[in-house]
Write a protein that holds these residues in place. Sequence first.
Motif, short mmCIF file in Angstrom:
data_model
loop_
_atom_site.label_atom_id
_atom_site.label_comp_id
_atom_site.label_asym_id
_atom_site.label_seq_id
_atom_site.Cartn_x
_atom_site.Cartn_y
_atom_site.Cartn_z
N PRO A 26 -3.04 2.29 4.59
CA PRO A 26 -3.99 1.39 5.27
C PRO A 26 -4.02 -0.01 4.66
CG PRO A 26 -5.16 3.08 4.01
CD PRO A 26 -3.69 3.43 3.97
N TYR A 27 -3.80 -0.14 3.35
CA TYR A 27 -3.80 -1.46 2.71
C TYR A 27 -2.57 -2.26 3.15
CZ TYR A 27 -7.29 0.87 -0.10
OH TYR A 27 -8.40 1.57 -0.49
N CYS A 28 -1.46 -1.55 3.32
CA CYS A 28 -0.24 -2.19 3.81
C CYS A 28 -0.46 -2.69 5.24
CB CYS A 28 0.94 -1.21 3.78
SG CYS A 28 1.33 -0.62 2.11
N ARG A 29 -1.10 -1.85 6.05
CA ARG A 29 -1.38 -2.25 7.44
C ARG A 29 -2.25 -3.50 7.48
NH1 ARG A 29 -1.13 3.26 8.90
NH2 ARG A 29 -3.34 3.62 8.52
N ALA A 30 -3.24 -3.56 6.60
CA ALA A 30 -4.13 -4.74 6.55
C ALA A 30 -3.34 -6.00 6.18
CB ALA A 30 -5.26 -4.50 5.56
N SER A 31 -2.42 -5.87 5.23
CA SER A 31 -1.59 -7.02 4.82
C SER A 31 -0.68 -7.47 5.96
CB SER A 31 -0.74 -6.67 3.60
OG SER A 31 -1.56 -6.54 2.47
N LYS A 32 -0.02 -6.50 6.60
CA LYS A 32 0.90 -6.83 7.70
C LYS A 32 0.13 -7.47 8.85
CE LYS A 32 2.60 -2.60 7.41
NZ LYS A 32 3.40 -1.37 7.54
N SER A 33 -1.07 -6.96 9.09
CA SER A 33 -1.92 -7.49 10.15
C SER A 33 -2.30 -8.95 9.87
CB SER A 33 -3.17 -6.61 10.26
OG SER A 33 -4.07 -7.15 11.16
N LEU A 34 -2.66 -9.26 8.63
CA LEU A 34 -3.01 -10.63 8.25
C LEU A 34 -1.79 -11.55 8.41
CD1 LEU A 34 -4.87 -12.81 7.12
CD2 LEU A 34 -4.33 -11.98 4.82
N HIS A 78 5.51 -13.46 -6.88
CA HIS A 78 4.76 -12.22 -6.68
C HIS A 78 3.30 -12.56 -6.38
CE1 HIS A 78 2.80 -8.41 -8.24
NE2 HIS A 78 3.53 -8.04 -7.21
N ILE A 79 2.82 -12.15 -5.22
CA ILE A 79 1.43 -12.38 -4.82
C ILE A 79 0.56 -11.24 -5.32
CG2 ILE A 79 -0.14 -12.64 -2.85
CD1 ILE A 79 1.76 -15.05 -3.31
N GLY A 80 1.08 -10.02 -5.20
CA GLY A 80 0.33 -8.84 -5.60
C GLY A 80 0.19 -7.89 -4.43
N GLY A 81 -0.98 -7.28 -4.32
CA GLY A 81 -1.23 -6.31 -3.26
C GLY A 81 -2.11 -6.88 -2.17
N ASN A 82 -2.68 -5.97 -1.36
CA ASN A 82 -3.49 -6.41 -0.23
C ASN A 82 -4.71 -7.22 -0.66
OD1 ASN A 82 -4.39 -6.43 2.59
ND2 ASN A 82 -5.98 -5.05 1.86
N SER A 83 -5.43 -6.78 -1.68
CA SER A 83 -6.64 -7.52 -2.08
C SER A 83 -6.27 -8.92 -2.58
CB SER A 83 -7.43 -6.75 -3.14
OG SER A 83 -6.62 -6.44 -4.24
N ASP A 84 -5.11 -9.04 -3.23
CA ASP A 84 -4.65 -10.36 -3.69
C ASP A 84 -4.32 -11.25 -2.50
OD1 ASP A 84 -4.51 -9.64 -6.60
OD2 ASP A 84 -3.04 -8.22 -5.84
N LEU A 85 -3.65 -10.67 -1.50
CA LEU A 85 -3.29 -11.44 -0.30
C LEU A 85 -4.56 -11.87 0.44
CD1 LEU A 85 -0.87 -12.44 1.47
CD2 LEU A 85 -1.22 -10.37 2.83
N GLN A 86 -5.49 -10.93 0.62
CA GLN A 86 -6.74 -11.25 1.34
C GLN A 86 -7.51 -12.34 0.60
OE1 GLN A 86 -7.33 -10.02 4.34
NE2 GLN A 86 -5.85 -8.35 4.36
N ALA A 87 -7.47 -12.31 -0.73
CA ALA A 87 -8.19 -13.31 -1.53
C ALA A 87 -7.58 -14.70 -1.36
CB ALA A 87 -8.16 -12.91 -3.01
N LYS A 88 -6.31 -14.75 -0.94
CA LYS A 88 -5.61 -16.03 -0.75
C LYS A 88 -5.67 -16.50 0.70
CE LYS A 88 -2.19 -15.72 -4.46
NZ LYS A 88 -2.95 -16.56 -5.36
N LYS A 89 -6.49 -15.84 1.52
CA LYS A 89 -6.57 -16.17 2.95
C LYS A 89 -6.68 -17.68 3.19
CE LYS A 89 -8.41 -12.71 5.78
NZ LYS A 89 -9.48 -12.02 6.45
N GLY A 90 -7.54 -18.34 2.42
CA GLY A 90 -7.78 -19.77 2.59
C GLY A 90 -6.54 -20.62 2.35
N GLU A 91 -5.71 -20.21 1.41
CA GLU A 91 -4.52 -21.01 1.09
C GLU A 91 -3.24 -20.44 1.69
OE1 GLU A 91 -3.37 -20.50 -3.24
OE2 GLU A 91 -5.31 -19.48 -3.28
N LEU A 92 -3.39 -19.36 2.45
CA LEU A 92 -2.21 -18.67 2.97
C LEU A 92 -1.38 -19.53 3.92
CD1 LEU A 92 -0.74 -16.02 2.69
CD2 LEU A 92 -2.15 -15.06 4.50
N ASP A 93 -2.05 -20.28 4.80
CA ASP A 93 -1.30 -21.15 5.73
C ASP A 93 -0.40 -22.10 4.95
OD1 ASP A 93 -2.40 -20.05 8.04
OD2 ASP A 93 -4.09 -21.44 8.05
N GLY A 94 -0.96 -22.72 3.90
CA GLY A 94 -0.18 -23.65 3.08
C GLY A 94 0.97 -22.97 2.37
N LEU A 95 0.70 -21.81 1.81
CA LEU A 95 1.77 -21.06 1.10
C LEU A 95 2.90 -20.70 2.07
CD1 LEU A 95 -0.34 -18.56 -1.07
CD2 LEU A 95 1.10 -20.42 -1.92
#
Length: 102
Positions: A26-34, A78-95
């Motif tokens: 489910p964490y992988c699905r959340a990351s792929k979804s984002l 290396h970004i990390g896992g789903n919680s790390d990716l979700q925490a970067k939501k604000g800067e994700l577009d730029g990355l």
Amino acid sequence: MAGAKQKAQQIIDDNKVVVFSKSYCPYCRASKSLLDEKNAKYFLMELDQVSDGAALQDALEEITGQRSVPNIFIDKKHIGGNSDLQAKKGELDGLLQQAGAV
């Protein structure tokens, strides 16, 4: 192990965004979804669907210190896992733009 480590590193080096995942996670699905929401182009490796998935997961632990999935890389970093990716939501577009993955 050396072969798996080399393969994992090659995948990371050859792709702007990489998600090492397991299809049922489910964490992988959340990351792929984002990433899908952001229209990111990413390389997806479902470790439970490839014959060398366990060896790749071991290799990723050696490379990153992280054993769990998803194991995410953007622009070879290396970004990390789903919680790390979700925490970067604000800067994700730029990355993703910086990596040329959108």
